[in-house]
Write a protein that holds these residues in place. Structure first.
Motif, PDB file in Angstrom:
ATOM      1  N   UNK A 203      11.927  18.685 -13.343  1.00  0.00           N
ATOM      2  CA  UNK A 203      12.927  19.215 -14.264  1.00  0.00           C
ATOM      3  C   UNK A 203      12.408  19.156 -15.692  1.00  0.00           C
ATOM      4  N   UNK A 204      12.521  20.270 -16.400  1.00  0.00           N
ATOM      5  CA  UNK A 204      12.107  20.343 -17.794  1.00  0.00           C
ATOM      6  C   UNK A 204      13.344  20.467 -18.678  1.00  0.00           C
ATOM      7  N   UNK A 205      13.341  19.753 -19.800  1.00  0.00           N
ATOM      8  CA  UNK A 205      14.491  19.758 -20.708  1.00  0.00           C
ATOM      9  C   UNK A 205      14.023  20.196 -22.092  1.00  0.00           C
ATOM     10  N   UNK A 206      14.797  21.078 -22.716  1.00  0.00           N
ATOM     11  CA  UNK A 206      14.473  21.570 -24.050  1.00  0.00           C
ATOM     12  C   UNK A 206      15.674  21.407 -24.973  1.00  0.00           C
ATOM     13  N   UNK A 207      15.410  20.970 -26.190  1.00  0.00           N
ATOM     14  CA  UNK A 207      16.436  20.924 -27.232  1.00  0.00           C
ATOM     15  C   UNK A 207      16.411  22.265 -27.953  1.00  0.00           C
ATOM     16  N   UNK A 208      17.479  23.044 -27.801  1.00  0.00           N
ATOM     17  CA  UNK A 208      17.516  24.413 -28.309  1.00  0.00           C
ATOM     18  C   UNK A 208      17.864  24.447 -29.788  1.00  0.00           C
ATOM     19  N   UNK A 214      26.849  17.953 -32.462  1.00  0.00           N
ATOM     20  CA  UNK A 214      26.372  18.197 -31.094  1.00  0.00           C
ATOM     21  C   UNK A 214      25.025  18.888 -31.141  1.00  0.00           C
ATOM     22  N   UNK A 215      24.379  18.933 -29.976  1.00  0.00           N
ATOM     23  CA  UNK A 215      23.166  19.727 -29.848  1.00  0.00           C
ATOM     24  C   UNK A 215      23.166  20.420 -28.489  1.00  0.00           C
ATOM     25  N   UNK A 216      22.601  21.621 -28.458  1.00  0.00           N
ATOM     26  CA  UNK A 216      22.555  22.426 -27.249  1.00  0.00           C
ATOM     27  C   UNK A 216      21.231  22.162 -26.549  1.00  0.00           C
ATOM     28  N   UNK A 217      21.317  21.809 -25.264  1.00  0.00           N
ATOM     29  CA  UNK A 217      20.113  21.523 -24.498  1.00  0.00           C
ATOM     30  C   UNK A 217      20.046  22.443 -23.286  1.00  0.00           C
ATOM     31  N   UNK A 218      18.838  22.688 -22.811  1.00  0.00           N
ATOM     32  CA  UNK A 218      18.605  23.550 -21.655  1.00  0.00           C
ATOM     33  C   UNK A 218      17.781  22.798 -20.624  1.00  0.00           C
ATOM     34  N   UNK A 219      18.147  22.938 -19.352  1.00  0.00           N
ATOM     35  CA  UNK A 219      17.424  22.319 -18.244  1.00  0.00           C
ATOM     36  C   UNK A 219      16.914  23.429 -17.326  1.00  0.00           C
ATOM     37  N   UNK A 220      15.616  23.396 -17.055  1.00  0.00           N
ATOM     38  CA  UNK A 220      15.019  24.419 -16.213  1.00  0.00           C
ATOM     39  C   UNK A 220      13.817  23.895 -15.467  1.00  0.00           C
ATOM     40  N   UNK A 221      13.097  24.810 -14.845  1.00  0.00           N
ATOM     41  CA  UNK A 221      11.927  24.475 -14.034  1.00  0.00           C
ATOM     42  C   UNK A 221      10.784  25.410 -14.412  1.00  0.00           C
ATOM     43  N   UNK A 222       9.606  24.839 -14.583  1.00  0.00           N
ATOM     44  CA  UNK A 222       8.399  25.607 -14.859  1.00  0.00           C
ATOM     45  C   UNK A 222       7.487  25.588 -13.637  1.00  0.00           C
TER      46      UNK A 222
END
Length: 398
Positions: A203-208, A214-222
Motif C-alpha cells: 500500500x502506498x500513501x500520498x499526502x495530496x 485537515x489534510x487530504x490523503x490518498x491510498x493506492x497501489x503501484x
C-alpha cells in the motif's frame, strides 16, 4: 549632549515622515507586531498610515506570526485596536490554530459576509452542512470547536459516518462511507486490494494537500503491469494535474512573474516571501489551472495545485506517466480526510517524512473526517471531466 540627542531624534522622525506614505507603510510592515503597535501611536501621520486599509502595514507581521506558529502576545487582543483594519482578521480566522482562536484570541466584530468568507476559506465545502439555520459566525465557531474536539479525543458523536471517495480504474468514482467509530483507511483499503486481487502489493500513501485543520490523503497501489487494463489513469491525473510539472513550476511559477528560482530543499523564510505567498489569489497558469483559495491551503502547500517548493509537497515522485522506479498506479485510489492534531506533523525518526506509512501510522493520525465528491471537485476541479460516472454508494451504478 541630551539636547543634541533630542534634536537628532526629532530630525530623524521628521525626515522619516516626509517619505511617501507607500514607502513608510513598506518600512512599517517589516516590524514585528509589538513594535508596529508602538510606532503607530507616535504621530498622527503614522497613525493615519497604519489605519489605512489600502496601505495595511499589518499584513506581513500578522502572516509571519501565523506561518511561524509562534504568536506574539499582542496578537491575542489585536482586534480591540481600531487602528488595525478589519480585513486582517479574515486571514487570522482562516489560518490560525483552533486552540488560539477558541481559547486565547479576542474575536472581532465582523459582518455576516466576512464570517462566510472565513468559513469558506478555512473549511471543506462539504462542511457547510453544519450551518443549517445558524449564522455564519455561529457556524464557523461551531465547526472550529468540532475540529478541535475531534483532534484531541476519539469522540465521533457529531459524525457517525465518515465519507470517502474511490477513483476506479474504469474511470468511474464511488462516494462511500464507513462507521466513524472504527474508521481506518488502511483496513478499508486492504479489503479493496483483496477484492481486486492486489493484496500481494504494498500500500502506498500520498499526502495530496494540507489545510489548517485537515489534510487530504490518498491510498493506492503501484506496480509494473503487464497490460494497461489494470492501470488507473485517473489516479495519476489526480495526484499530478496534467500539464503541471514540479521542476517547471519552480522555474516559471504562475503568470504573475513574481516567483524566484528556488530549489526543492530550500525555503525562503516567511519574512522574505513575496506578497502572493501571503495572500494567494486565483491566477490562471499557462496550463489552465487556478491556485486554490477556497479552502486556503497551509503554507507548505500554498501553491497547490502547482508544486510548492520547500520539501513538503511530495506528489511528484516520478516523471511522465510513471512513478518512482518506473511503476504505475493500478486498481482503485482511496481519498479521505485526516484531521490534524498536535502530533500529526511529527515524523517517524527512522522513516522518510510526509510519505507512505508515516502519514497514517503513529500518534495523532487516527482521526478522520468526511471527504465527499463535492470536496473532490473543489480541490481537483480538473477531475470532473475525467471521471466518467459518479456513484453514490457501492457497486457499478447500473
Amino acid at each position: 549632549m541630551e539636547k543634541k540627542s533630542r534634536t537628532l531624534a526629532f530630525t530623524m522622525t521628521t525626515t522619516f515622515e516626509s517619505l511617501p506614505v507607500e514607502l513608510i507603510a513598506e518600512i512599517l510592515s517589516e516590524l514585528d507586531l509589538a513594535s508596529l503597535i508602538e510606532v503607530s501611536y507616535l504621530s498622527r501621520r503614522l497613525r493615519f498610515i497604519a489605519s489605512d486599509s489600502s496601505l495595511n502595514p499589518w499584513r506581513r507581521p500578522i502572516i509571519r506570526n501565523l506561518y511561524n506558529l509562534d504568536y506574539e502576545n499582542c496578537l491575542k487582543h489585536l482586534s480591540v485596536r481600531t487602528i488595525v483594519p478589519r480585513q486582517n482578521w479574515i486571514e487570522v480566522l482562516s489560518l490560525a490554530t483552533p486552540s488560539f482562536l477558541l481559547f486565547d484570541a479576542t474575536l472581532p466584530n465582523l459582518r455576516a459576509v466576512e464570517w462566510e468568507e472565513c468559513f469558506r476559506r478555512r473549511f471543506l465545502p462539504g462542511w457547510t452542512k453544519w450551518k443549517k439555520d445558524s449564522s455564519w459566525r455561529e457556524a464557523f465557531l461551531k465547526v472550529l470547536h468540532r475540529v478541535w474536539h475531534r483532534s484531541h479525543t476519539s469522540c465521533t458523536t457529531d459524525e457517525s459516518w465518515t465519507k470517502y471517495v474511490v477513483l476506479n480504474r474504469n474511470g468511474s468514482a464511488n462516494e462511500l462511507e464507513g462507521s466513524s467509530r472504527s474508521f481506518n483507511p488502511l483496513v478499508i483499503f486492504n479489503e479493496m486490494k483483496l477484492q481486486s486481487n492486489l493484496a500481494h502489493l504494498e500500500t502506498r500513501v500520498r499526502l495530496v494537500v494540507e489545510f489548517p485543520d485537515v489534510r487530504i490523503i490518498a491510498l493506492g497501489v503501484l506496480n509494473r503491469p503487464k497490460t494497461q487494463f489494470t492501470v488507473n489513469a485517473n489516479a495519476r491525473a489526480f495526484l499530478h494535474p496534467p500539464g503541471i510539472e514540479a521542476v517547471d513550476n519552480i522555474l516559471t511559477g504562475s503568470s504573475d512573474g513574481n516567483d524566484s528560482v528556488e530549489s526543492d530543499n530550500n525555503t525562503q523564510p516567511p519574512n522574505t516571501l513575496p506578497d502572493r505567498l501571503y495572500f494567494p489569489v486565483n491566477q490562471t497558469s499557462q496550463a489552465g489551472y487556478d491556485r486554490l483559495t477556497y479552502p486556503l491551503p497551509s503554507h507548505s502547500y500554498r501553491d497547490y495545485p502547482f508544486y510548492t517548493p520547500g520539501g513538503s509537497d511530495k506528489r511528484w515522485m516520478g516523471s511522465g506517466a510513471l512513478e518512482e522506479e518506473g511503476m504505475q498506479w493500478v486498481g482503485g485510489l482511496m481519498l479521505t480526510t485526516q484531521i490534524i492534531g498536535s502530533h500529526t506533523r511529527e515524523t517517524i525518526a527512522d522513516g522518510p517524512p510526509l510519505q507512505e506509512m508515516d502519514i497514517v501510522t503513529g500518534a495523532g493520525r487516527n482521526q478522520y473526517a468526511s471527504f465527499s465528491w463535492q470536496d473532490l471537485l473543489v480541490i481537483a476541479p480538473w477531475m470532473q471531466e475525467r471521471v466518467s460516472k459518479i456513484i453514490y454508494g457501492p457497486g457499478l451504478g447500473n
